[in-house]
Structure formats: C-alpha cells, structure tokens
Design a protein around this motif. Sequence first.
Motif, PDB file in Angstrom:
ATOM      1  N   VAL A 130       9.462   9.840  10.196  1.00 59.02           N
ATOM      2  CA  VAL A 130       8.146   9.310   9.840  1.00 59.02           C
ATOM      3  C   VAL A 130       7.064  10.128  10.528  1.00 59.02           C
ATOM      4  O   VAL A 130       6.353   9.667  11.421  1.00 59.02           O
ATOM      5  N   VAL A 131       6.961  11.389  10.139  1.00 54.33           N
ATOM      6  CA  VAL A 131       5.916  12.296  10.620  1.00 54.33           C
ATOM      7  C   VAL A 131       5.444  13.133   9.437  1.00 54.33           C
ATOM      8  O   VAL A 131       6.138  13.253   8.428  1.00 54.33           O
ATOM      9  N   GLY A 132       4.270  13.726   9.562  1.00 54.26           N
ATOM     10  CA  GLY A 132       3.734  14.574   8.506  1.00 54.26           C
ATOM     11  C   GLY A 132       2.750  15.578   9.085  1.00 54.26           C
ATOM     12  O   GLY A 132       2.328  15.450  10.248  1.00 54.26           O
ATOM     13  N   GLU A 133       2.382  16.567   8.284  1.00 56.20           N
ATOM     14  CA  GLU A 133       1.473  17.610   8.770  1.00 56.20           C
ATOM     15  C   GLU A 133       0.642  18.188   7.625  1.00 56.20           C
ATOM     16  O   GLU A 133       1.149  18.402   6.518  1.00 56.20           O
ATOM     17  N   ASN A 134      -0.641  18.387   7.878  1.00 56.56           N
ATOM     18  CA  ASN A 134      -1.540  19.146   7.013  1.00 56.56           C
ATOM     19  C   ASN A 134      -2.068  20.341   7.796  1.00 56.56           C
ATOM     20  O   ASN A 134      -2.265  20.227   9.015  1.00 56.56           O
ATOM     21  N   PHE A 135      -2.312  21.456   7.121  1.00 56.05           N
ATOM     22  CA  PHE A 135      -3.048  22.533   7.786  1.00 56.05           C
ATOM     23  C   PHE A 135      -3.944  23.232   6.778  1.00 56.05           C
ATOM     24  O   PHE A 135      -3.708  23.192   5.562  1.00 56.05           O
ATOM     25  N   TRP A 136      -4.991  23.855   7.277  1.00 54.87           N
ATOM     26  CA  TRP A 136      -5.987  24.550   6.453  1.00 54.87           C
ATOM     27  C   TRP A 136      -6.429  25.794   7.200  1.00 54.87           C
ATOM     28  O   TRP A 136      -6.628  25.754   8.415  1.00 54.87           O
ATOM     29  N   ILE A 137      -6.590  26.877   6.489  1.00 53.00           N
ATOM     30  CA  ILE A 137      -7.034  28.149   7.085  1.00 53.00           C
ATOM     31  C   ILE A 137      -8.229  28.643   6.286  1.00 53.00           C
ATOM     32  O   ILE A 137      -8.176  28.678   5.047  1.00 53.00           O
ATOM     33  N   GLY A 138      -9.274  29.037   6.964  1.00 58.48           N
ATOM     34  CA  GLY A 138     -10.435  29.580   6.265  1.00 58.48           C
ATOM     35  C   GLY A 138     -11.693  29.387   7.079  1.00 58.48           C
ATOM     36  O   GLY A 138     -11.663  29.313   8.300  1.00 58.48           O
ATOM     37  N   ASP A 150     -15.835  20.592   4.540  1.00 62.29           N
ATOM     38  CA  ASP A 150     -15.110  21.424   3.570  1.00 62.29           C
ATOM     39  C   ASP A 150     -13.604  21.285   3.758  1.00 62.29           C
ATOM     40  O   ASP A 150     -12.841  21.237   2.783  1.00 62.29           O
ATOM     41  N   VAL A 151     -13.171  21.243   5.008  1.00 56.83           N
ATOM     42  CA  VAL A 151     -11.742  21.094   5.299  1.00 56.83           C
ATOM     43  C   VAL A 151     -11.236  19.769   4.733  1.00 56.83           C
ATOM     44  O   VAL A 151     -10.215  19.714   4.031  1.00 56.83           O
ATOM     45  N   LEU A 152     -11.955  18.681   5.032  1.00 57.66           N
ATOM     46  CA  LEU A 152     -11.531  17.362   4.573  1.00 57.66           C
ATOM     47  C   LEU A 152     -11.582  17.264   3.049  1.00 57.66           C
ATOM     48  O   LEU A 152     -10.680  16.697   2.426  1.00 57.66           O
ATOM     49  N   ASP A 153     -12.620  17.854   2.452  1.00 57.93           N
ATOM     50  CA  ASP A 153     -12.726  17.803   0.987  1.00 57.93           C
ATOM     51  C   ASP A 153     -11.541  18.503   0.334  1.00 57.93           C
ATOM     52  O   ASP A 153     -11.050  18.064  -0.720  1.00 57.93           O
ATOM     53  N   TRP A 154     -11.082  19.606   0.924  1.00 59.68           N
ATOM     54  CA  TRP A 154      -9.932  20.303   0.344  1.00 59.68           C
ATOM     55  C   TRP A 154      -8.681  19.424   0.441  1.00 59.68           C
ATOM     56  O   TRP A 154      -7.919  19.304  -0.512  1.00 59.68           O
ATOM     57  N   PRO A 213      -3.163  16.419  -3.907  1.00 58.90           N
ATOM     58  CA  PRO A 213      -2.401  15.160  -3.774  1.00 58.90           C
ATOM     59  C   PRO A 213      -1.516  15.045  -2.530  1.00 58.90           C
ATOM     60  O   PRO A 213      -1.571  14.009  -1.848  1.00 58.90           O
ATOM     61  N   PRO A 214      -0.691  16.057  -2.175  1.00 56.37           N
ATOM     62  CA  PRO A 214       0.152  15.869  -0.977  1.00 56.37           C
ATOM     63  C   PRO A 214      -0.667  15.711   0.300  1.00 56.37           C
ATOM     64  O   PRO A 214      -0.328  14.887   1.164  1.00 56.37           O
ATOM     65  N   HIS A 215      -1.759  16.489   0.414  1.00 52.77           N
ATOM     66  CA  HIS A 215      -2.601  16.358   1.604  1.00 52.77           C
ATOM     67  C   HIS A 215      -3.337  15.024   1.605  1.00 52.77           C
ATOM     68  O   HIS A 215      -3.480  14.380   2.654  1.00 52.77           O
ATOM     69  N   ARG A 216      -3.816  14.623   0.463  1.00 54.88           N
ATOM     70  CA  ARG A 216      -4.516  13.349   0.345  1.00 54.88           C
ATOM     71  C   ARG A 216      -3.585  12.194   0.733  1.00 54.88           C
ATOM     72  O   ARG A 216      -4.012  11.237   1.387  1.00 54.88           O
ATOM     73  N   GLU A 217      -2.321  12.281   0.332  1.00 59.20           N
ATOM     74  CA  GLU A 217      -1.359  11.231   0.658  1.00 59.20           C
ATOM     75  C   GLU A 217      -1.210  11.070   2.166  1.00 59.20           C
ATOM     76  O   GLU A 217      -1.080   9.946   2.672  1.00 59.20           O
ATOM     77  N   ASN A 218      -1.220  12.173   2.889  1.00 61.90           N
ATOM     78  CA  ASN A 218      -1.124  12.079   4.344  1.00 61.90           C
ATOM     79  C   ASN A 218      -2.396  11.492   4.964  1.00 61.90           C
ATOM     80  O   ASN A 218      -2.326  10.717   5.920  1.00 61.90           O
ATOM     81  N   PHE A 258       2.787  19.093   4.482  1.00 57.75           N
ATOM     82  CA  PHE A 258       4.114  18.626   4.851  1.00 57.75           C
ATOM     83  C   PHE A 258       4.219  17.229   4.281  1.00 57.75           C
ATOM     84  O   PHE A 258       3.514  16.326   4.697  1.00 57.75           O
ATOM     85  N   PRO A 259       5.033  16.999   3.262  1.00 61.84           N
ATOM     86  CA  PRO A 259       4.974  15.740   2.512  1.00 61.84           C
ATOM     87  C   PRO A 259       5.352  14.526   3.344  1.00 61.84           C
ATOM     88  O   PRO A 259       6.035  14.628   4.351  1.00 61.84           O
ATOM     89  N   SER A 260       4.867  13.387   2.851  1.00 60.30           N
ATOM     90  CA  SER A 260       5.225  12.118   3.487  1.00 60.30           C
ATOM     91  C   SER A 260       6.716  11.873   3.329  1.00 60.30           C
ATOM     92  O   SER A 260       7.314  12.270   2.329  1.00 60.30           O
ATOM     93  N   PRO A 261       7.348  11.229   4.305  1.00 55.85           N
ATOM     94  CA  PRO A 261       8.787  11.008   4.242  1.00 55.85           C
ATOM     95  C   PRO A 261       9.168  10.013   3.164  1.00 55.85           C
ATOM     96  O   PRO A 261       8.446   9.074   2.882  1.00 55.85           O
ATOM     97  N   THR A 262      10.297  10.238   2.576  1.00 52.11           N
ATOM     98  CA  THR A 262      10.835   9.291   1.594  1.00 52.11           C
ATOM     99  C   THR A 262      12.217   8.802   2.004  1.00 52.11           C
ATOM    100  O   THR A 262      12.865   8.070   1.278  1.00 52.11           O
ATOM    101  N   THR A 263      12.671   9.245   3.164  1.00 53.01           N
ATOM    102  CA  THR A 263      14.002   8.849   3.635  1.00 53.01           C
ATOM    103  C   THR A 263      14.042   7.355   3.939  1.00 53.01           C
ATOM    104  O   THR A 263      13.146   6.830   4.572  1.00 53.01           O
ATOM    105  N   ALA A 264      15.056   6.695   3.489  1.00 52.52           N
ATOM    106  CA  ALA A 264      15.210   5.268   3.771  1.00 52.52           C
ATOM    107  C   ALA A 264      15.560   5.069   5.233  1.00 52.52           C
ATOM    108  O   ALA A 264      16.175   5.933   5.860  1.00 52.52           O
ATOM    109  N   PRO A 265      15.138   3.949   5.826  1.00 49.83           N
ATOM    110  CA  PRO A 265      15.449   3.702   7.235  1.00 49.83           C
ATOM    111  C   PRO A 265      16.947   3.697   7.483  1.00 49.83           C
ATOM    112  O   PRO A 265      17.719   3.194   6.666  1.00 49.83           O
ATOM    113  N   PRO A 266      17.390   4.289   8.578  1.00 46.59           N
ATOM    114  CA  PRO A 266      18.823   4.313   8.872  1.00 46.59           C
ATOM    115  C   PRO A 266      19.342   2.930   9.202  1.00 46.59           C
ATOM    116  O   PRO A 266      18.605   2.064   9.653  1.00 46.59           O
TER     117      PRO A 266
END
Length: 380
Positions: A101-109, A115-119, A124-129, A293-301
């Motif tokens: 249950v971790v995720g990551e976004n990054f932006w270079i420019g 502007d970073v947040l708008d991108w 969709p994957p970044h917005r989901e995070n 880095f997409p949100s996790p979809t793994t079911a809880p162990p």
Amino acid sequence: MRRELRLLLIPIFLCGLIGGVNSARAQEEPPARRLYALVNQTRLDNGLAPYGWSDLLAAAAQRHASDLAAHNLASHIGSDGSTPARRIAEAGYMAWGNGTVVGENFWIGSGTLQDVLDWFMGDPPHRENILSARYREIGIGVATDNAGRGYYVLDFGARPNVLPIFINDGALTTESPQVAIRLTNEEAYPQGEGAAFMGRAVEVRISNTPDFRDASWQRWEPLLPWTLPDKPGEHWVYVQFRDGAGRTAGAADSIVLVPTGTTPVPSPTNTPVPPATDTPVPSPTPLPTPTAFPSPTTAPPTEVPTPFPSPTAIGTPAFPIPTPAPSGGAVRTPFPTWTPLPEIPEVEGGKTDPILGLLFGLQGLAIVLGIYLALRRRPA
C-alpha cells in the motif's frame, strides 16, 4: 506642503515594506511544503480528507528526487536499482501489506508548482494517487539538476493504526474555540489484522487532554464539531478511534486560538515542515516526462504481517477484544452425570397394562400367604 507629503508617503512605504516581507516569506517557504498545501487543497475540493505529512515518506521521496537530478534519470527505478516500495521500506516506513500500500508520482521540468499539480491531475494514474482513498500520508522531495530542471517526487502510503486528524482542515490559527475535526479512517485494510492493528473505525472519542477524562464514545463521522478551551494560545486535540472488534488507535493535532482581529505568527509545532530543498530554476522549455507508480490492487494477505511499531502520537490504554455472545443466546449444558430415567409405558386410554396388573396381584397374594403361615407356626 512638503512635510504633509512626507507624512503621506510614510504609511505607503510601510505598507509596501510589510507586503514585501510577506512576499519574501512566501518565497522562502520550501517548495515541498507549498506543493503539499496544494495537494491537500485539491483533496478537500474533491471531498477527501487531507494527507498527513510523513517525514519517512519525505526521506524516501527526497532520496529519489536527488538521485534523478544527479544522474539525469526519468524513472521510478533509481540508479541503484531501487523501486519505490524498497526506498519507502528502507526509510523505515512500515506500510500496510508489507509494502504493497504505497505509491509514487514524479515530474521533471520547469514551471510553477501549480503546473506540476495540474499535470498530475490531468493524467489518470497520477490523479488516482493524488485523490486516493486508501493512502493517508504523503512525503515530497524536490531537487534540481545542473541545467536548472526541477525534479518533484511524491510518495504516498498507509500504515497500521496511523489515522491523521485535522483541525479546521489543517488551519494554523482560529479566532473561535468552536472548531471542526476532520477524521480519516482505515480504508486500506478495513478488516484490520490480528489483535493489534485496527480496521475501519466505527466510533471515536475526543478530548482536549491525552487522558480522555470524561470523554464518551460517539459514532465515527468524517467531520465532527469540537470546542477548545476558551484561552488564547496553542491547543491540542486528541482523538481515539475504535473498530468493531475493540481495537484502538490514537491521533492528535493542534491549532492556535488567537483573539479576534489578530494575525499571530503560526506555531511551528502545528504543521510538520518538510525538509528544505533547492528551488528549481525556471527554464524556457519544460520537460514533462513523468510516470506514475500505480495504486496497489493486491488483495490483503491472509497471514498476519510482522508486527509494526505502535504509534506514539498519544499514549492510550489498550482495550481488550470483547468476546461476542452466541447468536442464539446462552446454550445450556446438562450436568454431565445426569441420565434420564425411562418412563412407564401406558396403554391407550390411560389404563395400566394387564400383565403388570397380574404381577401386582400375585405380589399381594404372596404377602397375605406369608402372614398366614407365620400365624400358624405360633404355639397355641
């Protein structure tokens, strides 16, 4: 006339000086902290609770931002082959599900933080995070390379028994003791895990003191009203969560109560300040090459994970897990040596069996005969 003109110019000069000081303070604020505020405002605008700030996630994000800038990379994989989950774990962040249950976004420019947040919000994957309901915490790292390009890394996560709260949605000050407490909840692992890690909270209790004296339990709601002590200064609010199994977790936040019409300097202990980083230098051509880095979809162990350190926000007593009563009420167990006796059979109509009647008659005749023989043997 000149004297009057000078007197008129003095307040104008002072207003300009004060405005320049405030503008300079805003520019001096670390970009990670300003981006953090933008992310949380976006979450509030979408009906979500803000993210709590995590120094551990910030350390992992800063490690990757500095690595990307130093090696001119554009990837979630670091120059040492590390993944986001590995960097977050090595920073000491004990995420739910052993790091799933971790995720990551990054932006270079180049450009503004908006502007970073708008991108991010446009992909969709970044917005989901940014708008995740499973994550509860965030850490941000910012760095620049030799060409002046900015590297922004946002790490997200959720860990057991860490449920941030926000007074007036994270405001630093309030002029009224009447405030609103925004609560988060366990959405990453709603069922919880084991005896220690609570699931989705069903009730809470709130207090102005960490001992919860005279605090009563009430139903969990995303937003609850509360009254601070009517005394100027910094006030802490403590919240204890409890799930349906009796497992608990605690959180706290503070706000400064100020007299009406005053604008004090915000308390440094109220909002965690992200580590200072370099401010990116604008360049004429942006280079947006981020990926999510997409949100996790793994079911809880199903297995119980390795115990994590208990949160130290507030020291609250542990509550025993109640044992549920049987659904059908108490079950009576007969005394172990009790054996039911056989019933005497009856014939139809309630009459005794003829054989039993004959036996009883013979038994009576034997008794009479015995008495008769005893009388005859007596001497005359």
